[in-house]
Every structure is written in structure tokens, then in C-alpha cells.
Design an enzyme around this catalytic site. Structure first.
Site, PDB file in Angstrom:
ATOM      1  N   ARG A  91      -6.577  19.183   7.954  1.00  0.00           N
ATOM      2  CA  ARG A  91      -5.357  19.188   8.774  1.00  0.00           C
ATOM      3  C   ARG A  91      -5.100  20.566   9.340  1.00  0.00           C
ATOM      4  NH1 ARG A  91      -1.775  14.995   8.685  1.00  0.00           N
ATOM      5  NH2 ARG A  91      -2.491  13.340   7.325  1.00  0.00           N
TER       6      ARG A  91
ATOM      7  N   LYS B 145     -12.833   3.029   1.660  1.00  0.00           N
ATOM      8  CA  LYS B 145     -12.406   3.009   3.062  1.00  0.00           C
ATOM      9  C   LYS B 145     -13.551   3.510   3.935  1.00  0.00           C
ATOM     10  CE  LYS B 145      -8.225   4.562   3.986  1.00  0.00           C
ATOM     11  NZ  LYS B 145      -7.164   5.598   3.890  1.00  0.00           N
TER      12      LYS B 145
ATOM     13  N   ARG C 270       0.850  -1.208   0.000  1.00  0.00           N
ATOM     14  CA  ARG C 270       0.000   0.000   0.000  1.00  0.00           C
ATOM     15  C   ARG C 270       0.875   1.243   0.000  1.00  0.00           C
ATOM     16  NH1 ARG C 270      -1.812   2.617   5.130  1.00  0.00           N
ATOM     17  NH2 ARG C 270      -3.499   4.089   4.671  1.00  0.00           N
TER      18      ARG C 270
ATOM     19  N   THR D  74      -5.278  -1.415  10.281  1.00  0.00           N
ATOM     20  CA  THR D  74      -4.778  -0.449  11.269  1.00  0.00           C
ATOM     21  C   THR D  74      -4.748  -0.968  12.714  1.00  0.00           C
ATOM     22  OG1 THR D  74      -5.638   1.287   9.825  1.00  0.00           O
ATOM     23  CG2 THR D  74      -4.922   1.986  11.999  1.00  0.00           C
TER      24      THR D  74
HETATM   25  C1  PEP Z   1      -7.263   4.234   8.914  1.00  0.00           C
HETATM   26  O1  PEP Z   1      -7.755   5.291   9.316  1.00  0.00           O
HETATM   27  O2  PEP Z   1      -7.338   3.165   9.533  1.00  0.00           O
HETATM   28  C2  PEP Z   1      -6.593   4.241   7.603  1.00  0.00           C
HETATM   29  C3  PEP Z   1      -6.135   3.128   7.053  1.00  0.00           C
HETATM   30  O3  PEP Z   1      -6.536   5.421   6.946  1.00  0.00           O
HETATM   31  P1  PEP Z   1      -5.291   6.420   6.868  1.00  0.00           P
HETATM   32  O4  PEP Z   1      -4.106   5.670   7.393  1.00  0.00           O
HETATM   33  O5  PEP Z   1      -5.188   6.774   5.427  1.00  0.00           O
HETATM   34  O6  PEP Z   1      -5.704   7.560   7.717  1.00  0.00           O
END
Ligand code: PEP
Length: 467
Positions: A73, A217, A32, A275
Site C-alpha cells: 500500500r 484466494k 465475511r 467481487t
Molecule cells: C478481490 O480482490 O476480489 C477480493 C475479494 O479481495 P480483497 O477484497 O481482499 O482485495
């Protein structure tokens, strides 16, 4: 043969060829590229490097380009702000100034219109919690609810607030174009809010003549509200627990994860659990027992893939992380699965044909499923039904399609040239499996292929025993 696929996020800790090589040997199926951090020049360097190393090791590896999405951000600060509980912090938009001691800019000019007094604002992965007290056209005045240090360019979450940023920002469009130019297999769309967002990305990919698949996502409450439509519209789903765990009450997260995984498996959409799987291994050589159990849970639920983020992009032990996922997944798969595929929804005759092949394979000792594909549909139909023991050898007519199969649960993708005569293609596949010692005498092959009869092609299931 492990069935659950492993996705590794690349970054400074893993960009060198020697580490990438180890990650591939260790069992990574998908790399990724996180466009929230990756620069286009870096992506241009790393993609050919991945392709070359995968080819050297004769391994199919897919690339997933993950867009930043409509993320808000904070801006740059000369010095970090040491915030105390009860302090006032003002967020300002471009061109405005705050009279407060503590203030920071945000990268989104409509920020004051999107939030209202009483809303919660979470900054830096939820570490800093604030409540909106008042707002002006160009400033938002907040009370700090917990003492913390605010650094530069921290991510802001607004739980339950509808953000008016476009689904694809200018940066996302440029990044997707780069991904299509480099031929990535998957594009992950961040902060998908509704089905329409996916259609927009699909139009862009179509315009670019890209065959990349879209991974939605799921990371906020808006996505949860439209989850069924999003699952139907996307090619794959990621339970992005980093943001999701901030955007919803934390105790809801396991329930939401289970619901999404279950629905995806019922509907035959590949699903990734992402994550914090091995978060402590960013610094430590060994995972915690709770992390092992979390990984085991995702594997038990039979998610298609599990994804490492910081563990492999910036962590100290990226190779060890892949080893841990490999070991835990392989062991847990042997102990059985949740069986969500028992209520799989079958929509057409091809899926029903595949279902009969899976029933046959489940009833046989030493069964191996062989399936052929031009575009990737039939292997996905097989994987959808989560066969009990049989591995799925998916023969693809092109390397691109082969790489797109890398994410599917239980699928071992192999590329061969297809003959006009399906029987000859089966013979080629069988000899590849023999040569690679993937089958041995006495194995029962359940073969899903075309047959030609009376000038037409039909889907067919047959069983052959290796002599
Ligand atoms: C997440 O939030 O779990 C994720 C994979 O997104 P990012 O790391 O792009 O914030």
C-alpha cells in the site's frame, strides 16, 4: 430451496443487529470479515453478534475471516496528489526522501528490489497506471501514464512481478490467531502464490488446534501458474476478481473464472465467485442488466457461492443486494446448469457410493438426498456431483461441522444427535424433516448412511418413501 450460497462482507453498512438480522432472513449463508479493513476490536464485537442472531433465527451461518495477505500500500499523504499524464511520481521506502514534487511512501521496504525499469505499477484498483523509469536502493522513479488523483493508503498491484513479501505477514498471523480464538469456520488466504503458502497456514491452524478450513484466494498471475496444485492443497477456492482483474489482462478474466470453477467442480473443491457482482448497487437500488447476467453466469456454472464485498460492507442497499442474489440464483437454478460435474473425478470407494446415490436421486421424482456426517466429508462428496433436482439434507453431529457445511452448493445443514444405532439416527433425521415440513408424503428419500453388519460399519445407500 436455493442451491447457490450467498456470502456477504460485513462493514459499517451492515454491523448493526437490525441489518444483520435482515441479511440472515434474506438468505445469507456466510459472513465475511475483511481484515484489510476490519480492526480486531470490531471483529471481537461482531462475531458474537452474528452467532447470537443466527441462533435466534435458528439458522446455521459460517464466518469467513479474510486475511489482508502480502498487499503493498501507499502511505499517508497530507493532501491528495493531482497527477497528470507524463508526471514523475516517486515511491520511497521507510526513512528515505524524494526530491520530486510528487512522492509517496510504500509500506514495503523491499519494493525497489522487486520492481525493474519497464514494469507496470497499478495503484488504487488500477485507476492509476505508471511505468518504472529507474530505481535506487530506497526509491522507485515512475512516469504517470494517466491523469488521476492519488489519495492515502491505496493498494498497489504489480502485474507479473514476484513480490518477496511472506505469504503470511505478521498482521495476518495475528488476525488468524484472533479468528481461531473466536472459532471462525473459514480463513481466506489472500494472494496465495503456491501450494507451500497454504501448508504454512495449515500448520498455524493446526498449532492453534483450529478446524477452520482454508479458502485460497486466486488473485494474481503467480496463483494462476500454480492453480492445479493450489486447488488440491486448499479446502476451498475464491476467484477474487477484484485483484485478479487488475493482475491479468481484463479479457482473460472470464476465461480464468470459468477454468477455475470447472476444475474445482471436477475435483470437488468448493468455489466462490467474488467481487463486483452488484457493484452499481453500492449507490443504486437496482442492479444493471449486465450485473444480473454476471450473477446468472456464476449460478449457471454452479459455483458453490457468490460473494458481495463493497455492496454489503459500505453500500447503501445491502439488504436489497441479498434479495437480488436470492431472486436471480433461485430462478437461474431452475433453468439448468453447465453440468461441469459430469466429469467429476472420483477418487475413492466412498465417493463412488455417493455417486450411485446421486444417480438414483436423479432418476426419481420428488427425490431428497439425506446424508450423515461427523466431519463434513460425505455432504461435500454429494454436493461435488451437483444432483439435478434433489436437495441435500446433511445431518451433522455437531454445530461446528454444520456451520462449515454452509458454503456447499445445494446442502441444507441440520444438527442432530447421532445414536450408536445408525437406524435410530435415520429415524431422528426423518422426524426432523417431517416436523420442519421439509418432506411430505410421497417424497423419495435417498439415504446415505452407515450400517452395522457383523460388528463392522459400512457405507450404505437406501431408498425410502415417506408414508
Ligand atoms: C478481490 O480482490 O476480489 C477480493 C475479494 O479481495 P480483497 O477484497 O481482499 O482485495
Amino acid at each position: 430451496m436455493r442451491k447457490t450460497k450467498i456470502i456477504c462482507t460485513l462493514g459499517p453498512a451492515t454491523e448493526k443487529p437490525e441489518i444483520l438480522r435482515k441479511l440472515i432472513t434474506g438468505g445469507t449463508d456466510v459472513f465475511r470479515l475483511n481484515m484489510s479493513h476490519a480492526k480486531p476490536e470490531w471483529v471481537r464485537r461482531i462475531v458474537p453478534r452474528i452467532r447470537q442472531l443466527a441462533e435466534e433465527q435458528l439458522r446455521p451461518i459460517a464466518i469467513l475471516l479474510d486475511t489482508q495477505g502480502p498487499a503493498i500500500r501507499t502511505g499517508d499523504l497530507k493532501e491528495p496528489l493531482h497527477l497528470k499524464q507524463g508526471d514523475i511520481l516517486e515511491f520511497t521506502v521507510r526513512g528515505s526522501k524524494s526530491p520530486e514534487k510528487n512522492s509517496v511512501t510504500v509500506n514495503y521496504d523491499q519494493f525497489p528490489s522487486d520492481v525493474s525499469p519497464g514494469d507496470t505499477i497499478l495503484v488504487d484498483n488500477g485507476l492509476i497506471k505508471l511505468v518504472v523509469m529507474a530505481k535506487k536502493k530506497d526509491r522507485v522513479r515512475c512516469k504517470v501514464l494517466n491523469s488521476a488523483i492519488l489519495g492515502s493508503r491505496r493498494h498497489i498491484n504489480l502485474p507479473g512481478v514476484h513480490v518477496n513479501l511472506p505469504a503470511l505477514t505478521t498482521k495476518d498471523i495475528a488476525d488468524v490467531k484472533l479468528g481461531t480464538e473466536l472459532g471462525v469456520e473459514y480463513v481466506a488466504m489472500s494472494f496465495v502464490r503456491e501450494e507451500r503458502d497454504i501448508e504454512q497456514l495449515r500448520r498455524l491452524l493446526h498449532l492453534r488446534k483450529s478446524l477452520a478450513l482454508i479458502m485460497a484466494k486466486i488473485e494474481d498471475q503467480a496463483a494462476i501458474a500454480s492453480i492445479d496444485a493450489i486447488i488440491k492443497a486448499a479446502d476451498a477456492i475464491m476467484v477474487a476478481r477484484g485483484d485478479l482483474g487488475i493482475e491479468v489482462p481484463m479479457e482473460e478474466l472470464p476465461i480464468i473464472q470459468r477454468r477455475i470453477v470447472k476444475t474445482c467442480i471436477r475435483l470437488g473443491k468448493p468455489v466462490v465467485v467474488a467481487t463486483h457482482l452488484l457493484e452499481s448497487m453500492i449507490k443504486n437500488r437496482l442492479p444493471t442488466r449486465a450485473e444480473i447476467t454476471d450473477v446468472a453466469n456464476a449460478v449457471f456454472e454452479q459455483a458453490d457461492a457468490i460473494m458481495l464485498s463493497g455492496e454489503t460492507s459500505v453500500g447503501r442497499y445491502p439488504v436489497e443486494c441479498v434479495e437480488v442474489l436470492n431472486r436471480v440464483a433461485t430462478r437461474i437454478e431452475r433453468s439448468g446448469g453447465a453440468g461441469y460435474a459430469e466429469s467429476a473425478v472420483l477418487n475413492d470407494a466412498r465417493q463412488r457410493t455417493v455417486a450411485s446415490a446421486v444417480v438414483l436421486a436423479n432418476s426419481l421424482p420428488r427425490a431428497k438426498i439425506i446424508v450423515f456426517t461427523l466431519h463434513g466429508t460425505m455432504p461435500r462428496n454429494v454436493s461435488h456431483l451437483r444432483p439435478e433436482r434433489a436437495p441435500i439434507f446433511a445431518f451433522a453431529a455437531s454445530e461446528e461441522v454444520r456451520r462449515r457445511l454452509c458454503i456447499l452448493w445445494g446442502v441444507c445443514p441440520i444438527h442432530i444427535e447421532f445414536d450408536k444405532d445408525p437406524n435410530k439416527t435415520i429415524q431422528t433425521a426423518e422426524s426432523v424433516l417431517r416436523n420442519q415440513k421439509l418432506v411430505t408424503r410421497g417424497d423419495n428419500l435417498v439415504i446415505i448412511s452407515d450400517i452395522v453388519a457383523e460388528g463392522s460399519r459400512f457405507d450404505c445407500v437406501q431408498m425410502r418413501t415417506i408414508k
